[in-house]
Design an enzyme around this catalytic site. Structure first.
Site, PDB file in Angstrom:
ATOM      1  N   CYS A 126       5.221  -7.911   9.039  1.00 26.62           N
ATOM      2  CA  CYS A 126       3.859  -8.330   9.402  1.00 26.62           C
ATOM      3  C   CYS A 126       3.792  -9.815   9.752  1.00 26.62           C
ATOM      4  CB  CYS A 126       2.877  -7.953   8.301  1.00 26.62           C
ATOM      5  SG  CYS A 126       1.163  -7.871   8.888  1.00 26.62           S
ATOM      6  N   HIS A 234       4.035  -2.263   7.292  1.00 28.06           N
ATOM      7  CA  HIS A 234       4.420  -2.625   5.925  1.00 28.06           C
ATOM      8  C   HIS A 234       5.333  -1.558   5.313  1.00 28.06           C
ATOM      9  CE1 HIS A 234       1.958  -6.238   5.037  1.00 28.06           C
ATOM     10  NE2 HIS A 234       1.260  -5.792   6.065  1.00 28.06           N
ATOM     11  N   GLU A 236       7.399  -1.945   2.992  1.00 26.39           N
ATOM     12  CA  GLU A 236       7.578  -2.171   1.552  1.00 26.39           C
ATOM     13  C   GLU A 236       6.591  -1.373   0.712  1.00 26.39           C
ATOM     14  OE1 GLU A 236       4.034  -4.642   2.256  1.00 26.39           O
ATOM     15  OE2 GLU A 236       5.811  -4.117   3.440  1.00 26.39           O
TER      16      GLU A 236
END
Length: 268
Positions: A126, A234, A236
């Protein structure tokens, strides 16, 4: 010959870790009247899932960068509520209500260029992806949804995190690139939590995936001496339960291990 103190300390710290050391630059936030350096736990967890030893770096002076890079086997640039200051790509601030982080800008932009020059594995998420494009001479849409032909890529305002980070759209993966080799898929779903996005892609960067509206969702450094993968979504978020995220983290972790062992190259 006696090594300089900072170089000797760097060598000792690296030798003491059985895992590749991954630098994670922190953001800067005011909590009440006090300034804090902050790195989200989900990014630290992602480094651990990749098999790395995370090392949060609050900030770095110019003279400190070389010692940090001597310690690093990889670098992960996180997402953040803050945006890269548009002065770094020749524009004025479009929306003053949105957060900025000039301290992070001041040292991560030169850090990125040195990481790439040295072939240190780089994985960005990001804001980190936007930083990388700007650091190498590209520009950003400050409000991608305001440009004709582009969708609104922001998460639902005020919604629970599970809704904000839920799958939002597909990405179409470029054939023959790093991402295609890593995930082995031509299309998959991602979340979408960004108001800004790549506008002009910096010279030397290669598009790895796009959203259905054409927004660049991933790129790599085409001629980098080391592994690089920069994504706008994202991965993660709940990474351990997402096979695509785990493939990317595994590839990054393997590149960091190879770098630590002295095996340089744009893996995979």
């Amino acid at each position: 010959m006696t090594l300089p103190q900072n170089v000797a300390a760097t060598a000792d710290a690296k030798a003491a870790s059985p895992k590749p050391i991954v630098l994670v630059p922190a953001c800067n936030r005011m909590l009440g009247e006090h300034p804090f350096h902050i790195a989200g736990k989900k990014y630290i967890d992602a480094v651990r899932l990749a098999g790395g030893q995370p090392l949060i770096v609050p900030s770095a002076e110019e003279a400190e960068l070389e010692a940090l890079l001597g310690l690093a086997d990889g670098v992960l640039l996180t997402g953040s509520p803050s945006n890269v200051h548009p002065s770094h790509f020749g524009e004025e601030v479009l929306d003053p209500s949105l957060p900025l982080d000039p301290l992070r800008d001041s040292w991560t932009l030169p850090l990125i260029r040195r990481v790439i020059d040295r072939g240190i594995p780089l994985f960005t998420i990001c804001r980190g992806t936007q930083e990388t494009n700007v650091a190498l001479g590209g520009s950003l849409y400050q409000a991608v949804h305001a440009h004709e032909g582009h969708e609104d890529h922001r998460g639902a305002d005020g919604a629970p995190a599970a809704e904000v980070y839920a799958p939002a759209h597909d990405v179409v993966v470029a054939e023959g690139g790093v991402l295609a080799k890593v995930v082995g898929q031509s299309r998959f779903e991602v979340n979408s939590v960004h108001g800004q996005a790549v506008n002009r892609l910096a010279d030397g960067l290669r598009v790895e995936a796009r959203a259905p509206d054409g927004v660049v969702e991933a790129f790599s450094v085409a001629d980098s001496a080391g592994f690089s993968l920069c994504v706008q979504w994202h991965p993660e978020w709940l990474a351990a339960d997402n096979p695509v995220s785990m493939k990317m983290l595994t590839a990054f972790g393997e590149a960091c291990r190879r770098y630590r062992e002295g095996r340089r190259g744009p893996h995979p």
